[in-house]
Structures are given as C-alpha cells and as structure tokens.
Scaffold this motif. Structure first.
Motif, PDB file in Angstrom:
ATOM      1  N   LEU A   1      -3.956   2.073   4.421  1.00 21.87           N
ATOM      2  CA  LEU A   1      -4.818   3.222   4.717  1.00 21.87           C
ATOM      3  C   LEU A   1      -5.820   3.414   3.591  1.00 21.87           C
ATOM      4  O   LEU A   1      -5.442   3.614   2.436  1.00 21.87           O
ATOM      5  N   LEU A   2      -7.095   3.334   3.925  1.00 21.59           N
ATOM      6  CA  LEU A   2      -8.157   3.555   2.952  1.00 21.59           C
ATOM      7  C   LEU A   2      -8.530   5.031   2.939  1.00 21.59           C
ATOM      8  O   LEU A   2      -8.534   5.696   3.976  1.00 21.59           O
ATOM      9  N   ASP A   3      -8.883   5.556   1.746  1.00 20.66           N
ATOM     10  CA  ASP A   3      -9.280   6.956   1.659  1.00 20.66           C
ATOM     11  C   ASP A   3     -10.757   7.111   1.993  1.00 20.66           C
ATOM     12  O   ASP A   3     -11.431   6.150   2.376  1.00 20.66           O
ATOM     13  N   LYS A   4     -11.291   8.324   1.835  1.00 17.85           N
ATOM     14  CA  LYS A   4     -12.680   8.597   2.205  1.00 17.85           C
ATOM     15  C   LYS A   4     -13.679   7.854   1.329  1.00 17.85           C
ATOM     16  O   LYS A   4     -14.852   7.757   1.675  1.00 17.85           O
ATOM     17  N   HIS A   5     -13.211   7.334   0.195  1.00 13.46           N
ATOM     18  CA  HIS A   5     -14.085   6.571  -0.697  1.00 13.46           C
ATOM     19  C   HIS A   5     -13.991   5.060  -0.441  1.00 13.46           C
ATOM     20  O   HIS A   5     -14.623   4.281  -1.136  1.00 13.46           O
ATOM     21  N   GLY A   6     -13.195   4.682   0.554  1.00  9.39           N
ATOM     22  CA  GLY A   6     -12.996   3.263   0.831  1.00  9.39           C
ATOM     23  C   GLY A   6     -12.020   2.604  -0.124  1.00  9.39           C
ATOM     24  O   GLY A   6     -11.967   1.377  -0.229  1.00  9.39           O
ATOM     25  N   GLY A   7     -11.235   3.412  -0.832  1.00  6.87           N
ATOM     26  CA  GLY A   7     -10.265   2.879  -1.781  1.00  6.87           C
ATOM     27  C   GLY A   7      -8.844   3.053  -1.291  1.00  6.87           C
ATOM     28  O   GLY A   7      -8.595   3.705  -0.270  1.00  6.87           O
ATOM     29  N   LEU A   8      -7.897   2.466  -1.996  1.00  2.01           N
ATOM     30  CA  LEU A   8      -6.507   2.607  -1.618  1.00  2.01           C
ATOM     31  C   LEU A   8      -5.609   2.609  -2.843  1.00  2.01           C
ATOM     32  O   LEU A   8      -5.949   2.039  -3.885  1.00  2.01           O
TER      33      LEU A   8
ATOM     34  N   PRO B   1       0.843  -1.197   0.000  1.00  6.23           N
ATOM     35  CA  PRO B   1       0.000   0.000   0.000  1.00  6.23           C
ATOM     36  C   PRO B   1       0.874   1.240   0.000  1.00  6.23           C
ATOM     37  O   PRO B   1       1.985   1.237   0.550  1.00  6.23           O
ATOM     38  N   LEU B   2       0.377   2.301  -0.604  1.00  3.43           N
ATOM     39  CA  LEU B   2       1.160   3.531  -0.672  1.00  3.43           C
ATOM     40  C   LEU B   2       1.179   4.247   0.681  1.00  3.43           C
ATOM     41  O   LEU B   2       2.096   5.023   0.952  1.00  3.43           O
ATOM     42  N   ALA B   3       0.174   3.992   1.498  1.00  3.72           N
ATOM     43  CA  ALA B   3       0.107   4.631   2.812  1.00  3.72           C
ATOM     44  C   ALA B   3      -0.452   3.634   3.826  1.00  3.72           C
ATOM     45  O   ALA B   3      -1.233   2.738   3.475  1.00  3.72           O
ATOM     46  N   GLY B   4      -0.042   3.780   5.093  1.00  2.12           N
ATOM     47  CA  GLY B   4      -0.524   2.909   6.152  1.00  2.12           C
ATOM     48  C   GLY B   4      -1.055   3.720   7.321  1.00  2.12           C
ATOM     49  O   GLY B   4      -0.701   4.891   7.493  1.00  2.12           O
ATOM     50  N   ASP B   5      -1.908   3.097   8.150  1.00  4.83           N
ATOM     51  CA  ASP B   5      -2.429   3.789   9.322  1.00  4.83           C
ATOM     52  C   ASP B   5      -1.490   3.573  10.506  1.00  4.83           C
ATOM     53  O   ASP B   5      -0.398   3.010  10.370  1.00  4.83           O
ATOM     54  N   ASP B   6      -1.924   4.018  11.695  1.00  4.84           N
ATOM     55  CA  ASP B   6      -1.037   3.930  12.859  1.00  4.84           C
ATOM     56  C   ASP B   6      -0.831   2.508  13.346  1.00  4.84           C
ATOM     57  O   ASP B   6       0.005   2.255  14.212  1.00  4.84           O
TER      58      ASP B   6
END
Length: 221
Positions: free
Chosen positions: A92-99, A82-87
């Motif tokens: 990390l999913l964006d506001k549209h539920g995509g990644l 994934p290009l980004a991860g959560d804590d």
C-alpha cells in the motif's frame, strides 16, 4: 542479532559501488520540467552521466544491487515486507507515493520508508522500495559514512578578516526585498538559504561573503 551479521553490514563499500546522483539547487529549475534562462539548456553531465541543468550538485549513494548483495552476504535468509497492503494484497502506497517496510536481517527487524519523487509508473514503485531498503539499512549501520559525509559545495563559514558586518545586513535586506517582489515569504527565504548552505548556516547569522554567494546563486544582479 546473529553473530557476525552486524560487522558484515557495517563494512565499507568499494569505490565502484558509489554512484553520483544529480541534485538541482537552482530554485527556478528545481521541482519543474523547465530549466530557467540562466541554466538553459539541460545537458549531459560528464561527471554523473545524467542530463541535468548546469545548476546541480552531486550526491553520493550506494546502488540498489550493492545493498541487496550486502544483505545476502550478511544473512542469506534476510527478508522484507510492506507494513500495509491493499485489498489485492499488494504493498500500500501512501498519498506521497511512498511506503513503509519491515526489513529483517540476522533475526532483527527495523522499519524503513521510501518514496520516488519525480518518478512515475512501475518504476516509481521500484524506486520507492529501493529507497526504503536504504532507509531501513541505515538502522543496521549500512553505508552510514555516506550519510555523514559532507556533500560537494558545502559553504565555508570563515569570514574574510576585513568583512564589515554592516555589509551583511545590507545584503540581507536586498534578499528580503527580492523575495518580497517575487511574492515569496520570509520563511521561504530562510528555508531556501539553509538548504543551499546544507544546514551549516542560518540566514540571520551568515557573513557578507556567504550572503553575496547566495545572491549570485539566485541570479540577482
């Protein structure tokens, strides 16, 4: 890229790898859990095997397992992240539920995006990842013929020899009045028409027989 990888990725898929996905085209049914009166009830489609309103077309796609298998055949060491991860270190999913993902095959990397419309829970994450694989794979030439191919129901642009241009203008006005009564904008009319015609036609230029077909599609009497 490693020798032979690109050629393997671009190989055509066998017929058994091609699935059919129902896509609802009726504006009254699309995007809701309610099937309109004209297309009620939703039934099991003999063609795609899915429960859907009668107002649907079929879009071809290559299944997730076939895509993964093709990656492995081309390069057993392929990977994605994934290009980004959560804590917690999860994608990390964006506001549209995509990644966004980074897919690496044969030493070359490319980005891809996937989401999961109308899907919820854990399945939504899996669908989003699967869609991101397909999206990124396109940059490697995987199944490009599927994206280029016209979908069933593409509207013919050939007018009948005796078609009167004044009839087309009359139908355009009828459609405008219908959308106005429904408190919908002219932009929604133009956008809906273009989507229905698969981008082949513009509302302002469409001949009468196509506008009549669109009017019937909307259920306007």
């Amino acid at each position: 890229m490693k020798p032979g990888v690109s050629e393997k990725l671009r190989e055509p898929f066998p017929p058994e790898a091609i699935g059919l996905r129902p896509v609802v085209v009726c504006p009254a049914c699309k995007g809701t859990d309610v099937v309109c009166e004209k297309h009620h009830p939703a039934t099991l489609c003999d063609t795609c095997g899915e429960i859907a309103p009668e107002s649907h077309e079929h879009h071809e796609y290559i299944g997730h397992a076939w895509i993964r298998e093709r990656f492995t055949e081309a390069d057993p060491d392929w990977s994605w992240e994934p290009l980004a991860g959560d804590d917690r270190g999860l994608p990390l999913l964006d506001k549209h539920g995509g990644l966004w993902i980074r897919l690496t095959i044969g030493g070359r990397s490319t980005l891809g995006y996937g989401d999961a419309p109308d899907t919820y829970g854990g399945n939504a994450v899996k669908v989003a990842i699967s869609n991101a694989f397909r999206n990124a794979a396109m940059n490697f030439g995987v199944a490009l013929e599927m994206w280029k191919r016209k979908t069933p129901g593409t509207v013919s642009v050939a007018p009948t020899p005796d078609e009167d241009p004044r009839r087309a203008n009359q139908l355009r006005e009828e459609l405008k009045r219908h959308f106005h009564r429904k408190n919908k904008s002219f932009g929604q009319l133009v956008g809906g028409f273009r989507k229905w015609s698969h981008g082949d036609l513009e509302f302002r230029d469409a001949p009468a027989h196509v506008l009549l077909a669109y009017k019937e599609h909307l259920g306007i009497t």
